[in-house]
Design a protein around this motif. Structure first.
Motif, PDB file in Angstrom:
ATOM      1  N   ARG A   1      99.701  47.676 -21.945  1.00 55.93           N
ATOM      2  CA  ARG A   1      99.804  47.308 -20.533  1.00 55.93           C
ATOM      3  C   ARG A   1      98.870  46.138 -20.235  1.00 55.93           C
ATOM      4  O   ARG A   1      97.685  46.158 -20.575  1.00 55.93           O
ATOM      5  N   ALA A   2      99.447  45.119 -19.589  1.00 55.03           N
ATOM      6  CA  ALA A   2      98.683  43.929 -19.211  1.00 55.03           C
ATOM      7  C   ALA A   2      98.630  43.822 -17.696  1.00 55.03           C
ATOM      8  O   ALA A   2      99.644  44.024 -17.017  1.00 55.03           O
ATOM      9  N   ARG A   3      97.467  43.509 -17.185  1.00 56.70           N
ATOM     10  CA  ARG A   3      97.274  43.297 -15.748  1.00 56.70           C
ATOM     11  C   ARG A   3      96.951  41.821 -15.529  1.00 56.70           C
ATOM     12  O   ARG A   3      96.027  41.289 -16.145  1.00 56.70           O
ATOM     13  N   LEU A   4      97.731  41.183 -14.650  1.00 55.79           N
ATOM     14  CA  LEU A   4      97.647  39.744 -14.454  1.00 55.79           C
ATOM     15  C   LEU A   4      97.137  39.437 -13.053  1.00 55.79           C
ATOM     16  O   LEU A   4      97.630  39.995 -12.062  1.00 55.79           O
ATOM     17  N   SER A   5      96.162  38.551 -12.972  1.00 56.03           N
ATOM     18  CA  SER A   5      95.653  38.095 -11.680  1.00 56.03           C
ATOM     19  C   SER A   5      96.563  36.989 -11.154  1.00 56.03           C
ATOM     20  O   SER A   5      96.806  35.989 -11.839  1.00 56.03           O
ATOM     21  N   LEU A   6      97.066  37.170  -9.939  1.00 54.45           N
ATOM     22  CA  LEU A   6      97.989  36.212  -9.340  1.00 54.45           C
ATOM     23  C   LEU A   6      97.233  35.009  -8.779  1.00 54.45           C
ATOM     24  O   LEU A   6      96.164  35.169  -8.168  1.00 54.45           O
TER      25      LEU A   6
END
Length: 355
Positions: free
Chosen positions: A250-255
């Motif tokens: 799982r990857a969490r991306l900062s917008l």
């Protein structure tokens, strides 16, 4: 006369042989405009918009849920009542603690009176030192019991307050894990709250791809229902271990920014791309192999004619070829029918050709 007729026929044949040949017919062709690629696509993945900060909260005391005051999706302010437990047990504990406090307060009054009486007798010389010591010890013990009883009452009041589950910050309710009538233990997860201020994109990436991601990887994020809503993102964190069932991490991306259309739970499509040295990628149908060499046919937009140009290949697949800088971005090349063309031949660009 026969000789004259023969001379005339020969003259006519010579005259006919000197006529110019008919012009080459204009040939309709399919063509494509060359565009240099400066990014390489690494894949497209589905994900969702989630809050960066979420809280899984529950009651601090055990009991049976008496009411659930909000539903999933509700926006709540700090201090809002979310759910309550049946307070009967906590109310009984408070009454018991208050009764113990009243009993100890009465004992303290007796201990104080006895200590004063023994002190007066000792001061007049008719009381024993031992009796005075016992009375003073009983007074201190009762005072300590009083402090303990007060603490028990305070604790019972706190326990009674804990039957109400309240939001500790402004949030959106994203999940309920218990229903009214259900018995829960202290600390059991009951409701999930998400802080709506900071959002991020969450996707699952193949474990093999994660290890190959370049440092400057760029993520293009678009809403699935409305692809016009887009933004970019960078990696904030990636799980260190892959899930055993799916072999994904799982990857969490900062917008970069958060368009209004990116609400919590919005389904998104995330495209991974990386900057590369500009190159020309064309359909394999543009190539013509002549004497072991590869060439393409370039269209002159002014004269609407074609001319061959030798090219060098960087790579080739069943459907595409990557060329060196032998062709420039913006030029138009023939994409079908290259084997029937001649240098300088006039062509007609098909209306369905890409622009």
């Amino acid at each position: 006369m026969k000789r004259l007729m023969l001379v005339l026929c020969v003259g006519m044949l010579v005259a006919c042989s000197k006529e110019e040949p008919p012009p080459e017919p204009v040939r309709p062709v399919l063509s494509i405009k060359v565009q240099a690629l400066d990014e390489e696509s690494l894949g497209r993945f589905a994900g969702s918009i989630q809050a960066r900060y979420e809280s899984n909260i529950g009651f601090r005391v055990p009991g049976r849920i008496a009411s659930r005051n909000v539903d999933v999706g509700a926006e709540v302010e700090k201090g809002a009542l979310l759910a309550t437990l049946d307070p009967t047990d906590q109310q009984n504990q408070l009454r018991s603690a208050q009764g113990d406090l009243a009993r100890v307060q009465a004992q303290l009054i007796n201990a104080q009176a006895n200590a004063r009486r023994q002190q007066e007798l000792f001061d007049r010389g008719v009381g024993a030192q031992a009796q005075l010591d016992i009375a003073q010890t009983d007074l201190k013990t009762t005072q300590a019991s009083l402090d303990q009883a007060k603490a028990a009452v305070d604790q019972a009041k706190d326990q009674l307050d804990y039957v109400e589950l309240r939001a500790d910050h402004k949030a959106i309710v994203t999940a309920w894990n218990a229903e009214a009538g259900q018995v829960v233990t202290a600390g059991q997860q009951v409701v999930t709250l998400a802080q709506p201020d900071i959002k991020e994109a969450v996707i699952d990436l193949p474990d093999t791809l994660v290890d190959q991601l370049p440092a400057d990887v760029v993520f293009q994020v678009a809403a699935q229902l409305d692809p016009r809503i887009t933004t970019t993102a960078i990696v904030r964190e990636i799980e260190p271990q892959a899930q055993s069932a799916t072999r994904t991490r799982r990857a969490r991306l900062s917008l970069t920014d958060t368009p209004p259309g990116f609400r919590l739970g919005t389904a998104i499509s995330v495209t991974l791309s990386s900057a590369i040295k500009p190159r020309i990628e064309l359909p394999v149908s543009v190539l013509q192999e002549v004497d072991g060499k590869s060439r393409i046919w370039v269209v002159d937009p002014q004269t609407q004619t074609v001319s061959p140009r030798d090219v060098s290949l960087i790579s080739r697949t069943d459907s595409t070829v990557v060329l060196t800088n032998s062709v420039k971005s913006g030029e138009r090349v023939v994409s079908a029918g290259v084997n029937s063309l001649k240098p300088g031949q006039k062509v007609k660009i098909d209306e369905d050709s890409p622009q």
